[in-house]
Design a protein around this motif. Sequence first.
Motif, PDB file in Angstrom:
ATOM      1  N   PRO A 110      56.666  40.797  -4.888  1.00 43.77           N
ATOM      2  CA  PRO A 110      55.753  41.342  -5.726  1.00 43.77           C
ATOM      3  C   PRO A 110      54.412  40.649  -5.948  1.00 43.77           C
ATOM      4  CG  PRO A 110      57.877  41.620  -6.428  1.00 43.77           C
ATOM      5  CD  PRO A 110      57.750  40.506  -5.484  1.00 43.77           C
ATOM      6  N   VAL A 111      53.501  41.238  -5.939  1.00 41.78           N
ATOM      7  CA  VAL A 111      52.195  40.581  -6.258  1.00 41.78           C
ATOM      8  C   VAL A 111      51.418  41.119  -7.573  1.00 41.78           C
ATOM      9  CG1 VAL A 111      51.769  40.035  -4.064  1.00 41.78           C
ATOM     10  CG2 VAL A 111      50.784  42.321  -4.814  1.00 41.78           C
ATOM     11  N   ARG A 112      50.796  40.352  -8.147  1.00 40.12           N
ATOM     12  CA  ARG A 112      50.267  40.774  -9.515  1.00 40.12           C
ATOM     13  C   ARG A 112      48.509  40.828  -9.478  1.00 40.12           C
ATOM     14  NH1 ARG A 112      53.771  37.507 -13.820  1.00 40.12           N
ATOM     15  NH2 ARG A 112      55.840  38.045 -13.304  1.00 40.12           N
ATOM     16  N   GLU A 113      47.837  41.652  -9.891  1.00 38.76           N
ATOM     17  CA  GLU A 113      46.531  41.873  -9.866  1.00 38.76           C
ATOM     18  C   GLU A 113      46.378  40.571 -10.880  1.00 38.76           C
ATOM     19  OE1 GLU A 113      43.511  44.714 -12.213  1.00 38.76           O
ATOM     20  OE2 GLU A 113      45.199  45.808 -11.701  1.00 38.76           O
ATOM     21  N   GLY A 114      45.056  39.949 -10.395  1.00 36.54           N
ATOM     22  CA  GLY A 114      44.395  38.871 -10.850  1.00 36.54           C
ATOM     23  C   GLY A 114      44.949  37.594 -10.183  1.00 36.54           C
ATOM     24  N   GLN A 115      46.071  37.748  -9.678  1.00 37.07           N
ATOM     25  CA  GLN A 115      46.517  36.614  -8.978  1.00 37.07           C
ATOM     26  C   GLN A 115      46.232  36.561  -7.464  1.00 37.07           C
ATOM     27  OE1 GLN A 115      48.274  34.175 -10.492  1.00 37.07           O
ATOM     28  NE2 GLN A 115      47.959  35.480 -12.374  1.00 37.07           N
ATOM     29  N   THR A 119      46.317  47.431  -7.889  1.00 35.29           N
ATOM     30  CA  THR A 119      47.670  47.815  -7.092  1.00 35.29           C
ATOM     31  C   THR A 119      47.602  49.397  -7.586  1.00 35.29           C
ATOM     32  OG1 THR A 119      48.761  47.249  -9.283  1.00 35.29           O
ATOM     33  CG2 THR A 119      48.554  45.500  -7.580  1.00 35.29           C
ATOM     34  N   GLY A 120      48.545  49.884  -6.520  1.00 33.06           N
ATOM     35  CA  GLY A 120      48.578  51.424  -6.477  1.00 33.06           C
ATOM     36  C   GLY A 120      49.697  51.771  -5.806  1.00 33.06           C
ATOM     37  N   ASP A 121      49.738  53.041  -5.499  1.00 33.75           N
ATOM     38  CA  ASP A 121      51.069  53.699  -4.846  1.00 33.75           C
ATOM     39  C   ASP A 121      51.002  53.153  -3.326  1.00 33.75           C
ATOM     40  OD1 ASP A 121      51.569  55.163  -7.042  1.00 33.75           O
ATOM     41  OD2 ASP A 121      50.335  57.056  -6.453  1.00 33.75           O
ATOM     42  N   HIS A 122      50.158  52.728  -2.835  1.00 31.84           N
ATOM     43  CA  HIS A 122      49.975  52.502  -1.443  1.00 31.84           C
ATOM     44  C   HIS A 122      50.203  51.002  -1.183  1.00 31.84           C
ATOM     45  CE1 HIS A 122      49.065  56.623   0.086  1.00 31.84           C
ATOM     46  NE2 HIS A 122      47.975  56.412  -0.795  1.00 31.84           N
ATOM     47  N   GLY A 123      49.939  50.042  -2.278  1.00 30.68           N
ATOM     48  CA  GLY A 123      50.120  48.698  -2.215  1.00 30.68           C
ATOM     49  C   GLY A 123      49.011  47.921  -3.002  1.00 30.68           C
ATOM     50  N   LYS A 164      36.168  36.989   4.459  1.00 26.32           N
ATOM     51  CA  LYS A 164      36.878  35.544   4.214  1.00 26.32           C
ATOM     52  C   LYS A 164      38.138  35.306   5.414  1.00 26.32           C
ATOM     53  CE  LYS A 164      35.970  35.741  -0.775  1.00 26.32           C
ATOM     54  NZ  LYS A 164      36.300  35.813  -2.113  1.00 26.32           N
ATOM     55  N   ALA A 165      38.115  36.221   6.114  1.00 30.29           N
ATOM     56  CA  ALA A 165      39.027  36.125   7.108  1.00 30.29           C
ATOM     57  C   ALA A 165      39.028  36.922   8.225  1.00 30.29           C
ATOM     58  CB  ALA A 165      40.683  35.996   6.661  1.00 30.29           C
ATOM     59  N   ASN A 166      38.981  36.770   9.467  1.00 36.37           N
ATOM     60  CA  ASN A 166      39.047  37.861  10.518  1.00 36.37           C
ATOM     61  C   ASN A 166      40.716  38.008  10.939  1.00 36.37           C
ATOM     62  OD1 ASN A 166      36.335  38.381  10.981  1.00 36.37           O
ATOM     63  ND2 ASN A 166      36.288  36.296  11.827  1.00 36.37           N
ATOM     64  N   ILE A 167      40.683  38.879  11.904  1.00 32.52           N
ATOM     65  CA  ILE A 167      42.216  39.353  12.313  1.00 32.52           C
ATOM     66  C   ILE A 167      42.606  37.948  12.993  1.00 32.52           C
ATOM     67  CG2 ILE A 167      43.264  40.499  14.005  1.00 32.52           C
ATOM     68  CD1 ILE A 167      40.964  42.662  13.959  1.00 32.52           C
ATOM     69  N   ASN A 168      43.977  37.857  12.539  1.00 38.87           N
ATOM     70  CA  ASN A 168      45.058  36.926  13.146  1.00 38.87           C
ATOM     71  C   ASN A 168      44.466  35.472  12.492  1.00 38.87           C
ATOM     72  OD1 ASN A 168      46.198  38.633  14.741  1.00 38.87           O
ATOM     73  ND2 ASN A 168      44.549  38.239  16.578  1.00 38.87           N
ATOM     74  N   GLU A 169      43.956  35.473  11.329  1.00 36.08           N
ATOM     75  CA  GLU A 169      43.919  34.495  10.322  1.00 36.08           C
ATOM     76  C   GLU A 169      44.436  34.472   8.946  1.00 36.08           C
ATOM     77  OE1 GLU A 169      39.443  33.182  12.241  1.00 36.08           O
ATOM     78  OE2 GLU A 169      39.580  33.875  10.051  1.00 36.08           O
ATOM     79  N   CYS A 170      44.577  33.397   8.267  1.00 38.46           N
ATOM     80  CA  CYS A 170      45.056  33.644   6.866  1.00 38.46           C
ATOM     81  C   CYS A 170      43.977  33.201   5.910  1.00 38.46           C
ATOM     82  CB  CYS A 170      46.346  32.362   6.988  1.00 38.46           C
ATOM     83  SG  CYS A 170      47.736  32.770   7.834  1.00 38.46           S
ATOM     84  N   ALA A 171      43.990  33.608   4.893  1.00 38.07           N
ATOM     85  CA  ALA A 171      43.298  33.407   3.863  1.00 38.07           C
ATOM     86  C   ALA A 171      43.746  33.506   2.320  1.00 38.07           C
ATOM     87  CB  ALA A 171      42.166  34.368   3.790  1.00 38.07           C
ATOM     88  N   PHE A 172      43.228  32.786   1.373  1.00 40.28           N
ATOM     89  CA  PHE A 172      43.798  32.874   0.172  1.00 40.28           C
ATOM     90  C   PHE A 172      43.060  33.804  -0.538  1.00 40.28           C
ATOM     91  CE2 PHE A 172      44.137  30.705  -4.036  1.00 40.28           C
ATOM     92  CZ  PHE A 172      45.595  31.033  -4.454  1.00 40.28           C
ATOM     93  N   LEU A 173      43.470  35.094  -1.021  1.00 40.79           N
ATOM     94  CA  LEU A 173      42.485  36.263  -1.320  1.00 40.79           C
ATOM     95  C   LEU A 173      43.236  36.607  -2.898  1.00 40.79           C
ATOM     96  CD1 LEU A 173      42.363  38.215   2.038  1.00 40.79           C
ATOM     97  CD2 LEU A 173      40.573  36.419   0.961  1.00 40.79           C
ATOM     98  N   GLU A 174      42.378  37.119  -3.570  1.00 41.52           N
ATOM     99  CA  GLU A 174      42.666  37.658  -4.943  1.00 41.52           C
ATOM    100  C   GLU A 174      43.190  39.356  -4.970  1.00 41.52           C
ATOM    101  OE1 GLU A 174      40.845  38.138  -9.572  1.00 41.52           O
ATOM    102  OE2 GLU A 174      40.048  37.004  -8.162  1.00 41.52           O
ATOM    103  N   VAL A 175      44.037  39.673  -5.650  1.00 45.57           N
ATOM    104  CA  VAL A 175      44.495  41.043  -5.968  1.00 45.57           C
ATOM    105  C   VAL A 175      43.623  41.709  -7.003  1.00 45.57           C
ATOM    106  CG1 VAL A 175      46.580  42.580  -6.573  1.00 45.57           C
ATOM    107  CG2 VAL A 175      46.940  40.520  -5.157  1.00 45.57           C
ATOM    108  N   VAL A 176      43.063  42.552  -6.766  1.00 47.83           N
ATOM    109  CA  VAL A 176      41.989  43.113  -7.589  1.00 47.83           C
ATOM    110  C   VAL A 176      42.494  44.450  -8.168  1.00 47.83           C
ATOM    111  CG1 VAL A 176      39.894  42.098  -6.508  1.00 47.83           C
ATOM    112  CG2 VAL A 176      40.573  44.250  -5.728  1.00 47.83           C
TER     113      VAL A 176
END
Length: 280
Positions: A110-115, A85-89, A71-83
């Motif tokens: 902070p981001v939320r799962e499902g958003q 979350t964990g210790d690393h992010g 949905k996006a390559n390097i140096n691009e923006c995209a609107f993506l869903e959080v599926v």
Amino acid sequence: MIKLEQTNQLKVIELSDKGVFVDAKEYGQLFLRNAPKDIKEGGGLKVGDSVDAFLYRDKTNKILATYASAKANINECAFLEVVSTGDHGAFLEWGMPKDLLLPHSEQAYPVREGQSYVVYVLLDNSDRLIASTMLHHYLEEDALHLKKGDAVDIMIAAKSDLGFKAVINNKQLGLIYHSDLSQPLKFGTRMKAWVKAIRDDGKIDLSINMLDDKTRDQLEMRILKALTHADGKLELSDKSSPEEIFAAFKVSKKNFKRALGSLYKQRLIVIHASYIELAG
């Protein structure tokens, strides 16, 4: 040159019962994962043809090729869903077999799962593909080559006290003021916009309404036509709410007031506190 974590055009070197194999040059001959059934069975494809393949590293650092489209390559923006979350992010779904990491250190909030969130995709210092919501770290906020009146492609990214921040052509950030809104906006929406002004500090003000005289004249004609169809009186005025104005004419309150002012100066309408009417 073959680029990892991006889509490349690779030549087909083998078509067999096992599937499609492509030449990834310095990365060797790779099996093309997720290839459609018709491609696997030939489907007009032959050895020597080129196909789009996304190359990435798996958890063991092995290089893989997939027919799936990111949905996006390097140096691009995209609107993506959080599926998850964990210790690393957080991990984002972006069309690839391996979810995209949004590290804690790259989260502006902070981001939320499902958003879903607007993120910038980049390679970190260890050549690992990651996402970031810190758009201001990677996108320019100066106008650079842009000038007033330029048409641009934007994606609505965030909301502030002044208005909505938008990504411009995947390169810059601009602002749409609340007073200039002609329609409700949702994060991730891609649309056409125009450079309304370049501020003294180089920052970009945007409009999602065309800035030419022709469009303004058209709005005035629409108001006059609506008045005629309503027997010369409309329950709208320059004191009406932005929501009421948008529901009637799909324009911002600012543009509506400008059109009313022009019609008033031409002595075509009379403006009252709660309604307008055709001048007698």
